[in-house]
Design an enzyme around this catalytic site. Sequence first.
Site, short mmCIF file in Angstrom:
data_model
loop_
_atom_site.label_atom_id
_atom_site.label_comp_id
_atom_site.label_asym_id
_atom_site.label_seq_id
_atom_site.Cartn_x
_atom_site.Cartn_y
_atom_site.Cartn_z
N SER A 199 0.80 -1.23 0.00
CA SER A 199 0.00 0.00 0.00
C SER A 199 0.82 1.28 0.00
O SER A 199 0.40 2.28 -0.58
CB SER A 199 -0.97 0.01 1.19
OG SER A 199 -0.27 -0.21 2.40
N ASP B 150 -2.93 6.58 11.01
CA ASP B 150 -2.97 5.14 11.30
C ASP B 150 -1.61 4.59 11.71
O ASP B 150 -1.49 3.41 12.06
CB ASP B 150 -3.54 4.36 10.12
CG ASP B 150 -2.66 4.44 8.86
OD1 ASP B 150 -1.53 4.96 8.92
OD2 ASP B 150 -3.13 3.98 7.80
N HIS C 253 0.78 4.07 7.27
CA HIS C 253 1.00 4.59 5.92
C HIS C 253 1.69 5.94 5.96
O HIS C 253 1.45 6.75 6.87
CB HIS C 253 -0.34 4.71 5.18
CG HIS C 253 -1.00 3.39 4.96
ND1 HIS C 253 -2.10 2.98 5.67
CD2 HIS C 253 -0.69 2.37 4.11
CE1 HIS C 253 -2.45 1.77 5.27
NE2 HIS C 253 -1.61 1.38 4.32
#
Length: 301
Positions: free
Chosen positions: A61, A270, A273
């Site tokens: 990601s 979070d 990321h």
Amino acid sequence: MKPARRPLLGALALAALLSFLLLAAPPSGLLPSTSSSRRRQTPTSPYAHRPKLLFLLAGQSNMAGRGAPPAPLPAPYLPHPRLLRLAADRRWVAASPPLHADIDTHKTCGLGPAMPFAHRLLLSDPAPSSLSEPTAPSSASSPVVLGLVPCAVGGTRIWMWARGQPLYEAAVARTRAAVADGGGELGAVLWFQGESDTVEADDARSYGGNMERLVADLRADLGLPSLLVIQVGLASGEGNYTDIVREAQQNVNLPNVIYVDAMGLPLSDDQLHLSTEAQLQLGEMLAQAYLEFNSSRDPNL
């Protein structure tokens, strides 16, 4: 035997489905719904059939990008006439974020490092005399056209990128298609992956061997024994074994594998990321590594 984690099983199924869709250039009806909307917004580029300097974008990601797009977009994320993206249906279109919107379709993609990386490379290349009218064949004096080949999928572990696995085969197939459409050469693989391998000790401890095998297989299957691979050192992890994966990344014992460390770059809320600011910095770091590598190469080789 280790118990399977249900969220992981779902991620594996999604990754396999996405890879299946990307292995063959599918008709538009088989593509994810996000692709059809992007097809209307991103017509084929006039530079589509020009030779390009290509970059394979792979990993999970943080390569696909989860940075929140600010308004207005920073300049390194704006389209450029000589910056293209290979769409999921293998058309060359103008690159604009999110680059992985029709590749990593099970999550909302945002800003990653590839656009700032490419803009930095374009700054090092002379501007064309007429951006609106590209010349037919490319020559040594022609300005470079960059082609980004997005293949990253969030939540994937490194064994899912092994030869024979759908993600690996899709990346190889898309890279070959990119070279075939207009020609050019693969400049490097940009690899940012490993957060999902920090959850279980066995995955973390086997990371180094898996990474070296991945590099060797890519070089063999693409016919590029000296292919440059720029891997990003983890800035975060999903589990307790981040340090083990980072150590493995730093100790990859292969030539032409460059380590660019993302540790210390700002994270989003979070804590997994990279933020938009961090992705901008990382793109610059990746470009600097690539340019320094090229400047140190023997031109006669």
